[in-house]
Design a protein around this motif. Sequence first.
Motif, PDB file in Angstrom:
ATOM      1  N   GLU A  48     -29.688 -21.006 -16.008  1.00 61.18           N
ATOM      2  CA  GLU A  48     -30.719 -22.045 -16.156  1.00 61.18           C
ATOM      3  C   GLU A  48     -32.004 -21.451 -16.724  1.00 61.18           C
ATOM      4  O   GLU A  48     -32.642 -22.042 -17.591  1.00 61.18           O
ATOM      5  CB  GLU A  48     -30.995 -22.738 -14.820  1.00 61.18           C
ATOM      6  N   ILE A  49     -32.400 -20.275 -16.246  1.00 56.14           N
ATOM      7  CA  ILE A  49     -33.595 -19.614 -16.769  1.00 56.14           C
ATOM      8  C   ILE A  49     -33.427 -19.330 -18.259  1.00 56.14           C
ATOM      9  O   ILE A  49     -34.327 -19.619 -19.062  1.00 56.14           O
ATOM     10  CB  ILE A  49     -33.899 -18.315 -15.995  1.00 56.14           C
ATOM     11  N   ASP A  50     -32.296 -18.772 -18.643  1.00 53.57           N
ATOM     12  CA  ASP A  50     -32.046 -18.493 -20.062  1.00 53.57           C
ATOM     13  C   ASP A  50     -32.105 -19.766 -20.899  1.00 53.57           C
ATOM     14  O   ASP A  50     -32.698 -19.788 -21.976  1.00 53.57           O
ATOM     15  CB  ASP A  50     -30.691 -17.808 -20.250  1.00 53.57           C
ATOM     16  N   HIS A  51     -31.502 -20.823 -20.389  1.00 50.49           N
ATOM     17  CA  HIS A  51     -31.500 -22.105 -21.100  1.00 50.49           C
ATOM     18  C   HIS A  51     -32.929 -22.638 -21.258  1.00 50.49           C
ATOM     19  O   HIS A  51     -33.319 -23.087 -22.344  1.00 50.49           O
ATOM     20  CB  HIS A  51     -30.620 -23.107 -20.340  1.00 50.49           C
ATOM     21  N   LEU A  52     -33.717 -22.587 -20.191  1.00 46.81           N
ATOM     22  CA  LEU A  52     -35.098 -23.071 -20.249  1.00 46.81           C
ATOM     23  C   LEU A  52     -35.944 -22.245 -21.211  1.00 46.81           C
ATOM     24  O   LEU A  52     -36.712 -22.802 -22.005  1.00 46.81           O
ATOM     25  CB  LEU A  52     -35.722 -23.060 -18.855  1.00 46.81           C
TER      26      LEU A  52
END
Length: 141
Positions: A48-52
């Motif tokens: 999720e962090i990478d996606h954000l």
Amino acid sequence: MFERVLSLLRSPADFTEMPEADARHALGALLVRVAKADGAYLFQEIEEIDHLLADLYELNAIEAARMRAECERLEAAMPDTSELAHILSCDVTNGECNNLVRALWKVADADGQRHDSETQVVAIATKTFGMSPEDAAALRA
């Protein structure tokens, strides 16, 4: 000679520089802090962090993962959550603030469980942003 052998065994991360404590890295460090708050740094949270980061800063997957790694180092070096939030709050408008709080909640909810420790990190950040607890909670929905 012994030092040379030891230097070969050390991780390349031991030699990387600390990223600049700018708003982009401060946000990433806060995202990492939220993910780690419950004592488990899970794949879903990392993803999720990478996606954000990729969406917010128009990065490809490799660039986002590299930035997250930099943010992990910054998060580890800056123990004060409000200090990270303050760095970020200096460079964002009120409208952007809502998006940043939504991003924090997305990471907090990425593993499918609600933890008080993650909520506390978001609360510290939103207080530093000057946002009421009610407004921050509304952004989670």
